[in-house]
Motif scaffolding. Structure first.
Motif, short mmCIF file in Angstrom:
data_model
loop_
_atom_site.label_atom_id
_atom_site.label_comp_id
_atom_site.label_asym_id
_atom_site.label_seq_id
_atom_site.Cartn_x
_atom_site.Cartn_y
_atom_site.Cartn_z
N ASP A 52 44.53 27.78 37.01
CA ASP A 52 43.62 26.81 36.40
C ASP A 52 42.34 26.65 37.22
O ASP A 52 41.24 26.63 36.67
CB ASP A 52 44.31 25.45 36.23
N LYS A 53 42.49 26.53 38.53
CA LYS A 53 41.31 26.37 39.40
C LYS A 53 40.43 27.62 39.32
O LYS A 53 39.20 27.52 39.24
CB LYS A 53 41.74 26.11 40.84
N PHE A 54 41.04 28.80 39.35
CA PHE A 54 40.28 30.05 39.27
C PHE A 54 39.53 30.13 37.95
O PHE A 54 38.36 30.52 37.91
CB PHE A 54 41.23 31.25 39.44
N ASP A 55 40.19 29.77 36.85
CA ASP A 55 39.55 29.80 35.54
C ASP A 55 38.34 28.87 35.49
O ASP A 55 37.29 29.24 34.97
CB ASP A 55 40.54 29.41 34.44
N LYS A 56 38.47 27.68 36.04
CA LYS A 56 37.37 26.71 36.01
C LYS A 56 36.20 27.13 36.89
O LYS A 56 35.05 27.05 36.48
CB LYS A 56 37.87 25.33 36.44
N GLU A 57 36.52 27.59 38.09
CA GLU A 57 35.46 27.95 39.04
C GLU A 57 34.73 29.24 38.66
O GLU A 57 33.55 29.38 38.92
CB GLU A 57 36.03 28.09 40.44
N ASN A 58 35.43 30.17 38.06
CA ASN A 58 34.86 31.49 37.79
C ASN A 58 34.64 31.76 36.32
O ASN A 58 34.34 32.89 35.93
CB ASN A 58 35.76 32.57 38.38
N LYS A 59 34.79 30.72 35.51
CA LYS A 59 34.59 30.84 34.06
C LYS A 59 35.39 32.02 33.50
O LYS A 59 34.86 32.86 32.78
CB LYS A 59 33.11 30.96 33.73
N GLN A 60 36.67 32.06 33.85
CA GLN A 60 37.58 33.09 33.39
C GLN A 60 38.57 32.47 32.39
O GLN A 60 38.60 31.26 32.22
CB GLN A 60 38.35 33.70 34.56
N ILE A 61 39.38 33.31 31.77
CA ILE A 61 40.35 32.84 30.79
C ILE A 61 41.72 33.44 31.08
O ILE A 61 42.43 33.89 30.17
CB ILE A 61 39.89 33.16 29.36
N TYR A 62 42.13 33.46 32.35
CA TYR A 62 43.40 34.08 32.70
C TYR A 62 44.59 33.35 32.08
O TYR A 62 45.60 33.98 31.77
CB TYR A 62 43.57 34.18 34.22
N THR A 63 44.49 32.06 31.87
CA THR A 63 45.60 31.33 31.24
C THR A 63 45.90 31.92 29.87
O THR A 63 47.05 32.22 29.55
CB THR A 63 45.26 29.83 31.11
N SER A 64 44.87 32.12 29.07
CA SER A 64 45.11 32.69 27.74
C SER A 64 45.43 34.19 27.83
O SER A 64 46.19 34.70 27.01
CB SER A 64 43.90 32.45 26.83
N LYS A 65 44.89 34.88 28.83
CA LYS A 65 45.22 36.30 29.00
C LYS A 65 46.71 36.47 29.31
O LYS A 65 47.35 37.40 28.82
CB LYS A 65 44.39 36.92 30.12
N PHE A 66 47.26 35.57 30.14
CA PHE A 66 48.68 35.64 30.45
C PHE A 66 49.52 35.37 29.20
O PHE A 66 50.52 36.04 28.96
CB PHE A 66 49.07 34.64 31.55
N LYS A 67 49.12 34.40 28.40
CA LYS A 67 49.86 34.11 27.17
C LYS A 67 49.80 35.30 26.22
O LYS A 67 50.80 35.67 25.61
CB LYS A 67 49.31 32.85 26.51
#
Length: 155
Positions: free
Chosen positions: A115-130
């Motif tokens: 979550d922190k990485f997604d917010k700081e780097n404007k990434q979407i790894y949470t949805s990529k993992f899903k």
């Protein structure tokens, strides 16, 4: 009759020996080496189900001090490499239900960092993992369907 029993014991011993080799090799790998392995680019060491499971276990393993493989203060490049490695594992054709469970455990264990990485780097790894888990489940379903058809045709 005894030959079959002994044959099975030899087969189990060989499987245990192979598993030990896989565990030993993966335990010595860094993130880049694991990525090369999961992408099946190693000539001397072919990817297998046990190997994928061991890669995921290594990412989940805590050291003697209780620290995770990736901590909050780790460099962003290490976090990204680890996240990408999990996504590659999720898209592998050698995936099993055990591997999917390990990916889910990874997501639970590292949700704060993700979550922190997604917010700081404007990434979407949470949805990529899903999405990766959805794709992995589709792969498992397809393999199950093929095996079921082979059993029906073989009968």
């Amino acid at each position: 009759m005894f030959g079959k029993i002994l044959g099975k014991n030899k087969k189990e011993a060989n499987e245990n020996q192979e598993h030990s080799k896989i565990v030993e090799k993966i335990s010595k790998m860094n993130i880049s080496d694991m990525r090369v392995y999961v992408n099946n680019k190693l000539i001397s060491f072919e990817i297998c189900e046990d190997g994928l499971n061991e890669v995921m276990r290594k990412l989940l393993l805590k050291d003697d001090k209780g620290q995770r493989f990736i901590e909050m203060d780790a460099m962003d490049s290490k976090k990204k490499k680890a996240f990408d490695l999990v996504l590659i594992v999720a898209s592998s054709k050698k995936i099993t239900i055990i591997t999917i469970e390990l990916i889910q455990e990874f997501m639970k264990q590292y949700i704060d960092i993700i979550d922190k990485f997604d917010k700081e780097n404007k990434q979407i790894y949470t949805s990529k993992f899903k999405d990766g888990l959805t794709k992995a489940m589709s792969t498992i379903s397809a393999m199950t369907e093929v095996n079921r058809k082979n059993i029906i045709l073989g009968s």
